[in-house]
Design a protein around this motif. Structure first.
Motif, PDB file in Angstrom:
ATOM      1  N   ILE A 147       0.863  -1.189   0.000  1.00 43.05           N
ATOM      2  CA  ILE A 147       0.000   0.000   0.000  1.00 43.05           C
ATOM      3  C   ILE A 147       0.894   1.230   0.000  1.00 43.05           C
ATOM      4  N   VAL A 148       0.686   2.082  -0.992  1.00 39.54           N
ATOM      5  CA  VAL A 148       1.575   3.222  -1.203  1.00 39.54           C
ATOM      6  C   VAL A 148       0.843   4.525  -0.925  1.00 39.54           C
ATOM      7  N   PHE A 149       1.460   5.345  -0.119  1.00 43.38           N
ATOM      8  CA  PHE A 149       0.942   6.666   0.222  1.00 43.38           C
ATOM      9  C   PHE A 149       1.891   7.721  -0.342  1.00 43.38           C
ATOM     10  N   THR A 150       1.334   8.843  -0.753  1.00 39.01           N
ATOM     11  CA  THR A 150       2.178   9.889  -1.328  1.00 39.01           C
ATOM     12  C   THR A 150       1.677  11.261  -0.908  1.00 39.01           C
ATOM     13  N   VAL A 151       2.587  12.215  -0.819  1.00 34.66           N
ATOM     14  CA  VAL A 151       2.193  13.616  -0.685  1.00 34.66           C
ATOM     15  C   VAL A 151       2.523  14.396  -1.960  1.00 34.66           C
ATOM     16  N   ASP A 152       2.869  13.682  -3.011  1.00 31.18           N
ATOM     17  CA  ASP A 152       3.056  14.284  -4.335  1.00 31.18           C
ATOM     18  C   ASP A 152       1.920  13.786  -5.209  1.00 31.18           C
ATOM     19  N   GLU A 153       0.866  14.601  -5.328  1.00 29.35           N
ATOM     20  CA  GLU A 153      -0.310  14.088  -6.010  1.00 29.35           C
ATOM     21  C   GLU A 153      -0.142  13.979  -7.518  1.00 29.35           C
ATOM     22  N   THR A 154       0.967  14.484  -8.050  1.00 33.33           N
ATOM     23  CA  THR A 154       1.154  14.349  -9.501  1.00 33.33           C
ATOM     24  C   THR A 154       1.309  12.891  -9.917  1.00 33.33           C
ATOM     25  N   VAL A 155       1.658  12.017  -9.002  1.00 33.45           N
ATOM     26  CA  VAL A 155       1.822  10.603  -9.372  1.00 33.45           C
ATOM     27  C   VAL A 155       0.506   9.836  -9.379  1.00 33.45           C
ATOM     28  N   TYR A 156      -0.564  10.423  -8.879  1.00 35.86           N
ATOM     29  CA  TYR A 156      -1.831   9.681  -8.818  1.00 35.86           C
ATOM     30  C   TYR A 156      -2.251   9.144 -10.184  1.00 35.86           C
TER      31      TYR A 156
END
Lengths: 494, 494, 494
Positions: free
Chosen positions: A372-381
């Protein structure tokens, strides 16, 4: 000072639902089906010892202001601008009670801290902090009115009165919040004593640990050797050799599983999981025993060890969580003066397509592996994570994390991922909070956001209402359970 | 040809407000409170000499078409496609009157240029240029109808008639626009003569300079030595030595402050502000005196000098503005043929988390330092700039800049930043325009956009109406004032 | 099993139009003017041989499930999660009939495959696959109800019955779909036999090839020499020399033009078009004849050859299409086992500002050159592609591609590009599909999305209704024609 119960403060029941009346009515019908579902909190930072001790919370500021880095950072960001925050005497985090570094002048009067927070309340307009605190104050603590300079003392007294009552102790709130299971975050070297006492104590609340080995995987830090010593002691395996090091980690994972753990968590700068040839990994390990690795070698070794963690997860069934892409303690001077993790953690650009490739090629189709991957860089969504999660069975998209755990960002997350990854390749809501009293607020807001998004699809005839309700229950409840399955029983072999 | 006053062209009073009737009504109530507030224009490119001379504008094309690179670039982009733009004879910027390079055949008939623009009017559908020009034509010049091939000449005549009247001269318009203060942009080596004459002349309008030293900080360009000569002359300090170079810059900053300046502005490719060891900086300076630096050294020296500018700002109180991330004159052949800055400036990816770290660690908590960052790469809004501005007191997010100064982009800006940085860590609206007559249009549109965004929060019960009105006034007026405080009086020491 | 005609399944006529009633009414009026326009399908992957043979489609699964990588990847992504997909027996793409690698156990029973798809139908909630399939099933095949585990067999029988009828053969559907022109995608070395037979056969449908030379431009692959052999044979020019290689490519482009081609297509990892000095290019060519180039040299050579393709397009008039930024066959093991292009293609970050600069500087103002750029990295829309397309006459923005060909992503595309590039610097809708029966569904959905976006502008008084209708027709029909003009007749010179 007395509470003013005559004028109750009631939050609007349709807050954070869509403005368009037709869409709002649909959202309301969806939210009706999820609002009161139990809370499954599969990743967060609540302290198990707090629930084990079950002591009253000390005071409103120590509970709601000082430890909340969302709140503290915002007030500090306004501390040199004209306005109420500066006028209330906020100059640094120390003025809000934050201690942990070399700074000597730390505010210790909780009432002063509380007044400063109340003076700064307008700074939170439009932020999730505002919505969470409204929920905490009005719904959890039946506060009579929102914070303001005028009512700061009355509100403080109201809260202090509540905190003194037995029904506001941690376990009572846990039960009132409807928490079905709560996962904490624990160092890999933690003996999990509080968890053991909690389990032994017979209280019914389900509190499970999460395995977080970050410093063990960072051989570029000066403290790495001390970490190995701790690992050796708690595992009973001399970790000062590459194979035994991995064995000791495996043993700790088993210990966590025995304590109920469902998952690991990994927070490094990059998500890179490229394994090294065995000989290279051994050589780096030996080198790191002598002196901290240089930045390039350290990053390569961390990537190698993350791949090993993925392999262990495929083997022992612990879900692998990744929270990457943040420069911690961006202001090194502030960290030294006031302590680490006080709000100065700033994201950088993330990359997953290449970073996760080795682990996904190796384990991405394995029914026993879950990443499960979390990100604070929403450009990768839409560019990377939704295409990956919409292909690899093992991968799920974590809920919008940290700065993105907010209504506008949650809307963008759904819009950016649903068309490629659908809904069931996401993790369900994960609160990731250290603010215990905000847990219901966070789940409430996420359920409102998802009900709103799904209502938009129904209103545009892109989804039927019964499907939307079913999916909303998935997102609010079922997917959080299902994304974090319990590992099968593990035999103790070491 | 006569004006046709019988059929006035009236813009819809609720243009650019939300479609949903309930939300629009709220937006209208908010906008009512900001629509007529004075204009604080703290960064732009209007020429002070124009206001000093106060001559009538020459003709409609020279005022509205030729110098507007938004407009020119769009018409040229359609110049080889089937349709009215090509049919009207637009082949290049020269056909719209742009001169400045080697091209000999430049259209000089303003009426021909005007007809070309009118033929191309449909190309602007959905663009801010369309909205701004509608405002300029209908509200500033009481034009009878939008541009079209049929009414091109009548419209030209109408405008020419207006331009000949005293109430359409620059100062009269300045006053009619309600401009409280207007900041220009001026080379660091400018003697600020026009500003001095304006101040001495006794006209009440407040026009202040902005310190822009870009070419002095770019030691990789062949013209750098000539810049040093200009700097030496205007400052009276021989700038051909590293310490004296910095002293001369300090002196120019003081001169700008004496002329009323509030801010500096910096437009380099990157925002990097990493300082160099003193010896390295001196060596690069000495090397650059002999020959332009190579690209890597030039970038490192610029980064070092940007850090020095930050240090000077912390010292003298000039607000530091950064506008980075654009490849200027992307088409080098077109720049040679037609002149620089004709629309072929194209953004690249921006990075701020690491780039700003040295300056923010050094000065980010300093009450005397203010840094305002503008970007045309909106991916950094939620990832980097909002987290930075929501932490460091000195940092504010600049308004959406250039290509992003448009309703959809402004909506994305607010949605991407409010949840992490709030509203009061932004700069207020900054128009950055060289089109004098469009100043009220730009502020009007920004106020509509912010009223719309805030109305959405109110409609979703995430904000109260009185709070939204208060915040709208912040965004439209107060924050622009407050983000650019006047430096304290500076003693002349050199 | 019989069809159940008594209860027809009718899609909501206003599906995918805005929720707000006022805006929806405007969108409906706009869509009324575009819904029935002919389909201009200027880029896709339908097989010309299918139309040439005009045989009945074999069965519902072979038509709608197995070859649809959007659909297959989503089902596989759910194959290890609890739920209907796993329970229906989907373990890998082979269980859905995909063959092409070493895997031996491939499901061959189309009815079993169909049942698996029907069981997985809920996985597509919120995806374009769901909307496209609803259109295909309900509108093209008059299916009585959406897929479900219960009706899987009945639906299969219904579709099989339809497929056996003459009016569901490829050419009949082509005509029923209202396809004015259909462009296929063809290897540069293809003899275009099917196209020749189609043209000679006298059927009226217009089917044209597209020139795709990708493997000829990738000299880092082991198969490059074999490609040269094929090129030599089909062109009649010995391509084992640098100049003759380029001549042979020119000759193939002429052959494609003679067969009606309008465009080329290029799908490399990067869009870089930097030319090499002639001597360097020759040296790399010679080197590649001996052994595949290393990664760096191969990328430089591909960039050089893309520049050459741009030069050839400026010369011969073929529109140059670029589809870049995807790691193909991300899971190399899955590609070996199941075949290439089965859904494991994952985007990476794209860059265009610097990559396209050499080609745009050279040909960007050339009336004979047209470049259309497609991306799956939407971060470049507002930052790079809209500014480039809003300046260079030769450049148009391709429609949202692949993962972005979906309602939410199309809305983001328009919002991100219209303000800088307008509408007429975009390509019109391009379906890029290999699913023949989905062509009308895709155009229908794109027309709904554009009508919705334009309706929002009208509702906010940013555009007049008549302008919106005119622009909607541009986007649905005229721009696709105009963006792909027919090259002028080319003389055969070799």
């Amino acid at each position: 000072m007395a509470v003013t119960p005559a004028a109750p403060w009631v939050l609007h029941p349709e807050r954070a639902l869509p403005a368009d009346p037709g869409t709002r009515a649909i959202a309301r019908r969806i939210f009706d089906e999820t609002e009161r579902l139990p809370i499954v909190s599969m990743h967060g930072h609540v302290d198990a010892a707090m629930l084990e001790a079950d002591l009253p919370f000390p005071d409103p500021s120590a509970l709601l202001v000082t430890p909340d880095h969302y709140l503290v950072r915002m007030l500090v960001s306004q501390s040199t601008s004209p306005g109420a925050v500066r006028d209330a005497g906020v100059r640094s985090v120390a003025d809000l009670g934050v201690a942990g570094g070399t700074e000597q002048e730390v505010e210790t009067d909780p009432r002063v801290i509380w007044r400063r927070f109340c003076a700064g309340w307008p700074a939170f307009r439009g932020t999730p902090t505002r919505l969470w605190l409204e929920h905490v104050l009005a719904e959890v603590f039946e506060a009579p009115a929102p914070p303001s300079p005028e009512n700061a003392d009355a509100l403080y007294d109201h809260l202090a009165d509540r905190l003194a009552r037995p029904e506001y102790r941690p376990r009572a709130l846990f039960e009132r919040f409807g928490i079905e299971v709560l996962a904490t975050t624990d160092a890999a070297t933690s003996p999990l004593d509080a968890h053991a006492r909690l389990a032994a104590g017979g209280w019914g609340g389900r509190v499970i640990p999460t395995f977080r080995p970050d410093p063990l995987l960072e051989a570029g830090h000066a403290g790495w050797a001390a970490q190995l010593a701790d690992l050796s002691e708690v595992s009973g395996i001399d970790a000062f050799g590459y194979d035994r090091f991995l064995d000791a980690i495996r043993e700790r994972r088993r210990a966590f599983i025995r304590a109920g753990a469902r998952a690991t968590d990994h927070g490094h700068l990059r998500a890179d999981m490229t394994p090294l040839p065995d000989a290279d990994a051994r050589a780096l390990f030996e080198s790191a025993l002598r002196t901290p690795l240089d930045a390039g070698s350290a990053a390569a070794f961390t990537a190698h060890l993350l791949f090993q963690q993925a392999a262990m997860s495929a083997d022992d069934g612990l879900v692998m969580q990744v929270h990457t892409g943040v420069v911690r303690d961006h202001d090194r001077g502030a960290a030294a003066r006031f302590g680490a993790n006080i709000g100065f953690d700033i994201p950088v650009q993330a990359e997953f397509t290449r970073a996760l490739r080795p682990a996904l090629e190796a384990f991405g189709h394995d029914p026993g592996f879950r990443l499960i991957v979390f990100t604070v860089d929403e450009t990768v969504y839409s560019r990377e994570l939704a295409p990956l999660a919409g292909a690899y069975p093992a991968l799920r998209l974590g809920a919008p994390w940290w700065f993105l755990d907010a209504p506008e960002a949650m809307r963008r997350f759904r819009a950016a991922t649903i068309e490629t990854a659908g809904l069931r390749n996401t993790s369900g809501f994960v609160d990731d909070t250290r603010a215990f009293c905000s847990i219901p607020a966070r789940h409430d807001l996420a359920r409102r956001a998802d009900a709103s998004f799904l209502a938009g699809l129904v209103a545009e005839h892109r989804l039927d209402l019964d499907e939307a309700v079913d999916s909303a229950i998935d997102l609010a409840y079922r997917l959080a359970q299902e994304s974090y399955p319990a590992p099968e029983t593990v035999e103790v072999t070491a």
